[in-house]
Design a protein around this motif. Structure first.
Motif, short mmCIF file in Angstrom:
data_model
loop_
_atom_site.label_atom_id
_atom_site.label_comp_id
_atom_site.label_asym_id
_atom_site.label_seq_id
_atom_site.Cartn_x
_atom_site.Cartn_y
_atom_site.Cartn_z
N GLU A 112 -1.14 3.86 1.08
CA GLU A 112 -1.74 3.40 0.09
C GLU A 112 -2.99 5.55 -0.59
OE1 GLU A 112 -4.23 0.07 0.92
OE2 GLU A 112 -5.15 0.94 1.68
N ILE A 113 -2.41 6.46 0.86
CA ILE A 113 -2.80 7.50 -0.26
C ILE A 113 -1.84 8.15 -0.65
CG2 ILE A 113 -5.16 7.31 1.55
CD1 ILE A 113 -3.42 9.69 3.06
N ALA A 114 -0.65 7.90 -0.39
CA ALA A 114 0.78 8.59 -1.21
C ALA A 114 0.82 7.56 -2.80
CB ALA A 114 1.85 7.90 -0.37
N MET A 115 0.56 6.56 -2.37
CA MET A 115 0.08 5.88 -3.97
C MET A 115 -0.82 6.36 -4.65
SD MET A 115 1.21 2.44 -3.65
CE MET A 115 0.01 1.25 -2.61
N MET A 116 -2.24 6.74 -4.32
CA MET A 116 -3.02 7.24 -4.68
C MET A 116 -2.82 8.92 -5.69
SD MET A 116 -6.42 7.20 -2.69
CE MET A 116 -6.69 5.41 -2.26
N CYS A 117 -1.68 9.69 -4.97
CA CYS A 117 -0.89 10.21 -5.93
C CYS A 117 -0.19 10.64 -7.08
CB CYS A 117 0.17 11.30 -5.17
SG CYS A 117 -1.18 11.24 -3.21
N ASP A 118 0.38 11.74 -7.72
CA ASP A 118 0.74 11.42 -9.29
C ASP A 118 2.12 10.47 -8.49
OD1 ASP A 118 -1.60 11.85 -10.37
OD2 ASP A 118 -1.22 13.92 -10.11
N PHE A 119 3.15 10.96 -7.38
CA PHE A 119 3.95 10.76 -7.36
C PHE A 119 4.66 11.03 -5.94
CE2 PHE A 119 5.82 14.77 -9.66
CZ PHE A 119 6.69 14.84 -9.29
N ILE A 120 5.78 10.37 -5.74
CA ILE A 120 6.02 10.67 -4.08
C ILE A 120 7.36 10.80 -4.43
CG2 ILE A 120 6.02 8.87 -2.22
CD1 ILE A 120 4.78 7.07 -2.61
N ILE A 121 7.71 11.55 -3.87
CA ILE A 121 9.32 12.37 -3.07
C ILE A 121 9.18 11.76 -1.36
CG2 ILE A 121 10.84 14.15 -3.02
CD1 ILE A 121 9.28 15.02 -5.07
N ALA A 122 10.81 11.18 -1.45
CA ALA A 122 10.70 10.67 0.03
C ALA A 122 11.74 10.99 0.39
CB ALA A 122 10.17 9.17 -0.21
N ALA A 123 11.31 11.29 2.11
CA ALA A 123 12.56 11.58 2.22
C ALA A 123 13.43 10.50 3.30
CB ALA A 123 12.43 12.51 4.06
N GLU A 124 15.09 10.16 3.62
CA GLU A 124 15.52 9.31 3.45
C GLU A 124 15.09 8.28 4.53
OE1 GLU A 124 19.52 11.19 1.66
OE2 GLU A 124 19.57 11.17 3.96
N ASN A 125 13.95 8.79 5.80
CA ASN A 125 13.56 7.98 6.87
C ASN A 125 12.90 7.60 6.27
OD1 ASN A 125 12.45 10.44 6.71
ND2 ASN A 125 12.42 10.64 9.23
N ALA A 126 12.30 7.60 5.24
CA ALA A 126 10.90 7.13 4.98
C ALA A 126 10.42 5.54 5.02
CB ALA A 126 10.66 7.71 3.64
N LYS A 127 9.46 4.57 5.42
CA LYS A 127 10.08 3.69 6.01
C LYS A 127 8.25 2.83 4.79
CE LYS A 127 12.13 2.26 9.78
NZ LYS A 127 13.19 2.39 8.78
N PHE A 128 7.98 2.72 4.09
CA PHE A 128 6.10 1.88 3.46
C PHE A 128 6.13 0.75 3.93
CE2 PHE A 128 8.39 4.91 1.06
CZ PHE A 128 7.38 6.03 0.96
N GLY A 129 4.90 0.52 4.11
CA GLY A 129 4.08 -1.29 4.55
C GLY A 129 3.13 -1.28 4.35
N GLN A 130 2.58 -2.14 3.77
CA GLN A 130 1.04 -2.85 4.10
C GLN A 130 1.16 -4.23 5.58
OE1 GLN A 130 -0.03 -0.25 1.11
NE2 GLN A 130 -1.36 -1.10 1.81
N PRO A 131 1.13 -3.38 6.63
CA PRO A 131 0.69 -4.34 7.31
C PRO A 131 -0.12 -4.65 8.17
CG PRO A 131 1.01 -2.32 8.25
CD PRO A 131 1.16 -2.24 7.05
N GLU A 132 -1.82 -4.15 7.03
CA GLU A 132 -3.19 -4.89 7.67
C GLU A 132 -3.08 -6.51 7.94
OE1 GLU A 132 -2.30 -2.75 4.96
OE2 GLU A 132 -4.12 -1.88 4.75
N ILE A 133 -2.04 -7.01 7.30
CA ILE A 133 -2.71 -8.86 7.53
C ILE A 133 -2.07 -8.73 8.95
CG2 ILE A 133 0.28 -9.28 6.71
CD1 ILE A 133 -1.44 -11.17 5.93
N THR A 134 -1.29 -7.79 9.65
CA THR A 134 -0.91 -8.42 11.11
C THR A 134 -2.53 -7.26 12.01
OG1 THR A 134 -0.21 -5.65 11.73
CG2 THR A 134 1.29 -7.60 10.64
N LEU A 135 -2.59 -7.23 11.23
CA LEU A 135 -3.90 -6.97 12.67
C LEU A 135 -5.47 -8.00 11.99
CD1 LEU A 135 -3.62 -2.64 11.18
CD2 LEU A 135 -3.53 -3.74 13.81
#
Ligand code: CO8
Length: 258
Positions: A112-135
């Motif tokens: 979510e804070i990455a998405m608040m930024c203007d754009f995202i540059i990602a490394a090849e090992n980046a992993k994105f997710g919203q796992p809140e539902i599991t909590l």
């Protein structure tokens, strides 16, 4: 100013903020969010800074809000403290351009804070997710809203309802990420992009950012009208004269308002 959970560095006209809680994969505890706000305020106020890069470590951008800190909070606690709104949203109100340079996990509040930024540059090992539902909770800092606008309903529902992670390639394909680069090039690429932006006219950069953001808050007709007003206003600046004169004279522009 010394921070405990982040590092702040000024590299020429670029402000670099590094999230630094390696023992918790940069989980966003209250102290970190407070310090991040202080650093952003400092960079906003510093006229020598023209753009900001927000990054984490090679293993984690941020693994979300701090679960250990949150787990015993009740409804009244989070309501009265205005948990999330109070602090976290500062990133989305920063006027200078801010780039998220993401390696490793960007989960929950980290995504979510990455998405608040203007754009995202990602490394090849980046992993994105919203796992809140599991909590047993749902995303609370824009995950259901900004993610849906970035990747569309199908992919957002998939991620938010299953809690699964997506890798950098999938994130780029679906429009969440602007560029994917090799992990060892991540910071250089993000700093170079920020430096480039910081070399342009600051008032024009602010107009460009504000105008793109307006696309998310208005109808197309209203957005176009807003853009047209700012476009006309750009002609009232010395930097428009300089930028166009430099083109005609075949030289590099020297913008006055940087
Ligand atoms: N909070 C606190 N500590 C964390 C967190 C976290 N989010 N993530 C990792 N850590 C800690 C671990 O507890 C561990 O500490 P310790 O060694 O003391 O046990 C250390 O970091 C290293 O983590 P792991 O051993 O788990 O590392 P792995 O490489 O095995 O796994 C993962 C990495 C997959 C990232 C795993 O750590 C994980 O699943 N983390 C949690 C991810 C998550 O669920 N994030 C969402 C949090 S909720 C949120 O962000 C939304 C908040 C909205 C609230 C709205 C309320 C109104």
């Amino acid at each position: 100013m010394a921070f405990a959970t982040i590092e702040l560095e000024k590299k020429g006209r670029v402000g670099l903020i590094r999230l630094n809680r390696p023992q918790a994969l940069n989980a966003l505890c209250d102290e970190l969010v407070r310090e991040l706000g202080t650093a952003l305020n400092e960079l906003e106020a510093d006229s020598a800074i023209g753009a900001i890069v927000l990054t984490g470590s090679e293993k984690a951008f941020a693994a979300g809000a701090d679960i250990k800190e949150m787990k015993d909070r009740g409804f009244v606690d989070v309501l009265v403290a205005d948990f999330i709104t109070n602090g976290w949203e500062r990133i989305s109100t920063v006027r200078k351009p801010i780039i998220a340079a993401v390696a490793g996990f960007a989960l929950g509040g980290g995504c979510e804070i990455a998405m608040m930024c203007d754009f995202i540059i990602a490394a090849e090992n980046a992993k994105f997710g919203q796992p809140e539902i599991t909590l047993g909770i749902i995303p609370g800092a824009g995950g259901t809203q900004r993610l849906t606008r970035a990747v569309g309903k199908a992919k957002a529902m998939d991620l938010v309802l299953t809690g699964r992670m997506m890798d950098a390639a999938e994130a780029e394909r679906s429009g969440l990420v602007a560029r994917v680069v090799a992990a060892e090039k991540l910071l250089d690429e993000a700093l170079a992009a920020a430096e480039k932006i910081a070399g342009f006219s600051l008032p024009i950069v602010l107009m460009a950012k504000e105008s793109v953001n307006r696309a998310f808050e208005s109808s197309l007709a209203e957005g176009i009208k807003f853009e047209r007003r700012l476009f006309h206003a750009a002609f009232g600046t010395e930097d428009q004269k300089e930028g166009m004169a430099a083109f005609v004279e075949k030289r590099k522009p020297v913008f006055k308002h940087r």
